[in-house]
Every structure is written in structure tokens, then in C-alpha cells.
Design an enzyme around this catalytic site. Structure first.
Site, PDB file in Angstrom:
ATOM      1  N   TYR A  61      29.578  -5.209   5.364  1.00 42.55           N
ATOM      2  CA  TYR A  61      30.406  -4.629   6.418  1.00 42.55           C
ATOM      3  C   TYR A  61      30.877  -5.737   7.356  1.00 42.55           C
ATOM      4  O   TYR A  61      30.097  -6.598   7.768  1.00 42.55           O
ATOM      5  CB  TYR A  61      29.623  -3.584   7.230  1.00 42.55           C
ATOM      6  CG  TYR A  61      29.280  -2.341   6.445  1.00 42.55           C
ATOM      7  CD1 TYR A  61      30.162  -1.268   6.373  1.00 42.55           C
ATOM      8  CD2 TYR A  61      28.074  -2.253   5.766  1.00 42.55           C
ATOM      9  CE1 TYR A  61      29.843  -0.126   5.638  1.00 42.55           C
ATOM     10  CE2 TYR A  61      27.747  -1.116   5.030  1.00 42.55           C
ATOM     11  CZ  TYR A  61      28.637  -0.063   4.973  1.00 42.55           C
ATOM     12  OH  TYR A  61      28.321   1.063   4.247  1.00 42.55           O
ATOM     13  N   SER A  62      32.161  -5.695   7.694  1.00 45.73           N
ATOM     14  CA  SER A  62      32.707  -6.672   8.633  1.00 45.73           C
ATOM     15  C   SER A  62      32.094  -6.465  10.010  1.00 45.73           C
ATOM     16  O   SER A  62      31.951  -5.333  10.481  1.00 45.73           O
ATOM     17  CB  SER A  62      34.231  -6.535   8.732  1.00 45.73           C
ATOM     18  OG  SER A  62      34.847  -6.827   7.495  1.00 45.73           O
ATOM     19  N   CYS A  95      43.286  -7.003   6.867  1.00 48.61           N
ATOM     20  CA  CYS A  95      41.983  -6.403   6.573  1.00 48.61           C
ATOM     21  C   CYS A  95      42.137  -4.890   6.482  1.00 48.61           C
ATOM     22  O   CYS A  95      42.692  -4.252   7.378  1.00 48.61           O
ATOM     23  CB  CYS A  95      40.971  -6.770   7.653  1.00 48.61           C
ATOM     24  SG  CYS A  95      39.270  -6.278   7.258  1.00 48.61           S
ATOM     25  N   GLU A  99      41.339  -9.938   3.460  1.00 49.22           N
ATOM     26  CA  GLU A  99      40.096  -9.293   3.064  1.00 49.22           C
ATOM     27  C   GLU A  99      40.362  -7.793   2.928  1.00 49.22           C
ATOM     28  O   GLU A  99      40.311  -7.048   3.897  1.00 49.22           O
ATOM     29  CB  GLU A  99      39.005  -9.544   4.119  1.00 49.22           C
ATOM     30  CG  GLU A  99      37.601  -9.192   3.637  1.00 49.22           C
ATOM     31  CD  GLU A  99      36.537  -9.696   4.588  1.00 49.22           C
ATOM     32  OE1 GLU A  99      36.220  -8.960   5.560  1.00 49.22           O
ATOM     33  OE2 GLU A  99      36.029 -10.813   4.383  1.00 49.22           O
TER      34      GLU A  99
END
Length: 402
Positions: free
Chosen positions: A180-181, A360, A400
Site C-alpha cells: 500500500y502506498s 498513480c 505506479e
């Protein structure tokens, strides 16, 4: 590992053997946060010799303890004429003394990676679990904050951590970690370097064969996590989405849904922690494009709008609300439509050598972004896809997606 010599100068040799002197005002003793061996003066100024590879950590420690870095200069191992080195690496000066200003030096940030691995994760605790989707929105998205005290887990904006959900999978094996970012700055939401935060949407989909609703294992675990519960954390990982140190950079951010997580970390560091970050004072332009289905799904809406009002010259927010707005063709307004709308301006910004673009979120957004940028670049006879390859080589195009 850094080991100070009797003079306070690092004995390490090689590319990172450089040493710098921090001139600090207003340092106070903080027994719970002072993890290094330097003694602290309660008044006047202190001079702390710091090896290159630990500069960022020392800056955080000084900030936590109320200190203000006045100057940083390279150290050649010889005490300056205006001060005398003590045996522990500190130099002192009375508060009223005058001295020549020294050139400010910037330390290159060391990127931490895999401090904690799956076989020996860090056991943190959930401090809070808050819903981000307002009434009328779809799904559930939670902002979770974990306690990191008691360990050595530290990170940078743009990195990710792994979460290992408890229990076993269908084959009787322990669940694998999910990445998880990170949604908080390196200092954490409490600004004490002891927390990390995530932005997690509960995964929910229909099984293609049975048509029953299936919920994601780890996302459901996290969204239902109670404060005080233990959580197994690994990492950090990732170098693709790191924020540049350049305070005058242009930062273009394109996100859908929880893809906003790293950009929240960016923006909080740029604007919300200005007083706490003497080593980073953002003066450039940050532009966030955010795609969501409903206004109620705009994550961190109030905080983003507040930043937009407080820093109109430095922050722009452009939302694409697919279920409530229409594109020029009468269809739903997606983030790629906003990119096409502003493509000419984005093309001008992207050509600047200190512009970084970050994407993202959902992988499907990439094609639309390329389409919009291709049209803008084509007006000047430039092949966008070739130009994008060059941006990637220069580490100015960061993606990402999933």
C-alpha cells in the site's frame, strides 16, 4: 554503520565520507526523542558535526527538539577560527556573538528499503481508522494510522509498506503481504516520526462464475481494523515515486481513487509542514489532477481545498468527477479528459528540466493521458511516446498503476 571518532568526525571512508557542520539555535533536551550521542546545550548555539549519510535523520531530530538550523557547511576536519571543537564533536558560541553567514548545503536523502521483511515484520498498532467517503459516495475508503514507536521503520514520501493480514489462504498457507502506498510524510501525521498512514479502499467485486460478492482479504481486514489492534508491517519499498529535493520543481500529479495516497504525502510535506521542515521549503508549482465518481468520493476534500486557498500561486487542484460532470463530447468526465483539456499548458510545463510528472491509480488512465499529451506535442512536431521515453530516462516521468 556510522561510528563517531573522538573528535566527532565520522571515520567512515569512501563516497559518503563527507562530514558537515550544523549550526543550530534553540535546541532543547528531549530524552524520549534524542537517540544520538550528542549532548545538548540549553542556550546559545551549538555546532554539530554530522556525516553525509545521516544528515536527514539529524535534521529531523533537531526539528523535534525545537532547534532551528541556521547554517550548514562542509567540514574539512579543521575547527573554524570563531569556535573551538570539543571532544564530543560540538562547538559552542554565545548567543550574542556575530559571525559570517555560511553557505547552506543540501544533503542527498538516503532511501530506506526493506528494513522489515516478511519473515520478521514489524508489529505496529492501529492508532486510528477513519472513513473518508462522505454520504452519497460509493464504497468505503479508510485513512489508517499505525504506531511505529519501538522499531526502526522509517520511510520517504512516495514509498510503500507491506501489510500481512492474519490467517491462512485457501491452501492453508499464511496470507502473503499486500503493498500500500504511504499517505503520510516521513514525519507522520503526528509530526513525531513515530507513525505511518495509509489510504485503503475495501476491494469488492462480483465473482465471474458464481456472481457472489467477493471482498478483498487484506483491504477488508484493514478497513475493519480497530484502534489498538496489532498489525504486521514490512518495508518500506519503492524508489519510483520519490519526491525530488528541488524546492523550485514543478510537480504534476495524476491520481484516481486511493492513488491519491502518495500525493497526499507530497502535498503535506510541501505545505502543511513548512514550519517543521527547515531543510525543505517548497516554492514551486504542484498541480493535482484527481479522478473520482462523485463529489462525496473526493478524498481529503476539505484539506485539499484549504491548501488551494492558502497557496494559490503554488497549488492547483483539478477534479474529474465522472458521474457528475460531462466531457466536451457529452460523455463522463474522466481524468484523461481533464488532461486533454489542459494538455497544451501541461506540455509547456513538462518541457521544463525540473518538472516531474507522477501517475498513480488505475492503469486504464495511462492511455488517455498519452492521447492528450500526443495531441499537444504533435502541434510542435514532437512524437510524444519518444519524448516520454526521454523523460523516463531523466527520471522525470513516474508511474505506479494497477
Amino acid at each position: 554503520m556510522y561510528s563517531p571518532s573522538g573528535s566527532g568526525v565520522a571515520t567512515k571512508t569512501g563516497a559518503n565520507s563527507r562530514v558537515f557542520v550544523f549550526e543550530v539555535e534553540g535546541m532543547r533536551q528531549g530524552s524520549d526523542s534524542d537517540k544520538l550521542t550528542y549532548p545538548i546545550r540549553r542556550s546559545g548555539r551549538v555546532y554539530i558535526t554530522v556525516p553525509y549519510e545521516r544528515m536527514n535523520q539529524e535534521m529531523r531530530r533537531i526539528s523535534r527538539m525545537g532547534g532551528r538550523i541556521v547554517n550548514i557547511r562542509p567540514c574539512n576536519g579543521t575547527p573554524s577560527a570563531e569556535s573551538t571543537a570539543s571532544g564530543n564533536g560540538l562547538q559552542s558560541q554565545q548567543s550574542g556573538e556575530q559571525k559570517k553567514p555560511m553557505t547552506q548545503a543540501k544533503a542527498k536523502t538516503e532511501v530506506p528499503v526493506n528494513i522489515y521483511k516478511p519473515k520478521s515484520p514489524f508489529m505496529g498498532k492501529c492508532l486510528s481508522n477513519e472513513e473518508l467517503v462522505k454520504e452519497g459516495g460509493t464504497g468505503t475508503v479508510r485513512h489508517l494510522t499505525f504506531d511505529l514507536s519501538g522499531g526502526d521503520l522509517h520511510y520517504l514520501e512516495g514509498q510503500s509498506i507491506g501489510i500481512i493480514p492474519p490467517g491462512e489462504d485457501a491452501n492453508g498457507k499464511p496470507h502473503k503481504l499486500r503493498l500500500y502506498s504511504i499517505a503520510s510524510t516521513r514525519h507522520g501525521d503526528n509530526l513525531d516520526d513515530k507513525t505511518v498512514s495509509l489510504c485503503v479502499r475495501q476491494l469488492e467485486y462480483q465473482h465471474p462464475e458464481t456472481n457472489e460478492t467477493v471482498y478483498g482479504v487484506c483491504s477488508t481486514y484493514l478497513c475493519n481494523l480497530e484502534p489498538g489492534a496489532d498489525v504486521a508491517i514490512t518495508g518500506p519499498v519503492g524508489k519510483e515515486m520519490l519526491l525530488p529535493d528541488d524546492e523550485d520543481a514543478t510537480i504534476i500529479m495524476m491520481a484516481t481513487g486511493t492513488g491519491i495516497a502518495p500525493f497526499r504525502a507530497f502535498l503535506w510535506r510541501m505545505f502543511k509542514e513548512r514550519e517543521q521542515n527547515p531543510d525543505y521549503q517548497f516554492k514551486g508549482l504542484a498541480w493535482l489532477f484527481f479522478g473520482i465518481p462523485y463529489t462525496a468520493n473526493i478524498l481529503y476534500k476539505e484539506q485539499l481545498e484549504e491548501l488551494e486557498q492558502q497557496f494559490p500561486e503554488n497549488f492547483r487542484l483539478t477534479n474529474a468527477i465522472s458521474r457528475e460532470q460531462q466531457n466536451p463530447d457529452g460523455g463522463k468526465m474522466y481524468i484523461q479528459d481533464r488532461i486533454k483539456e489542459h494538455a497544451d499548458q501541461l506540455w509547456q510545463l513538462i518541457q521544463k528540466p525540473n518538472t516531474h510528472t507522477y501517475i498513480c491509480g488505475l492503469k486504464g488512465m495511462e492511455g488517455g493521458i498519452d492521447e492528450g499529451m500526443s495531441a499537444a506535442a504533435g502541434k510542435f512536431g514532437v512524437d510524444w511516446m519518444e519524448y516520454q521515453k526521454q523523460l523516463k530516462k531523466e527520471h522525470r516521468w513516474h508511474v505506479e498503476t494497477y
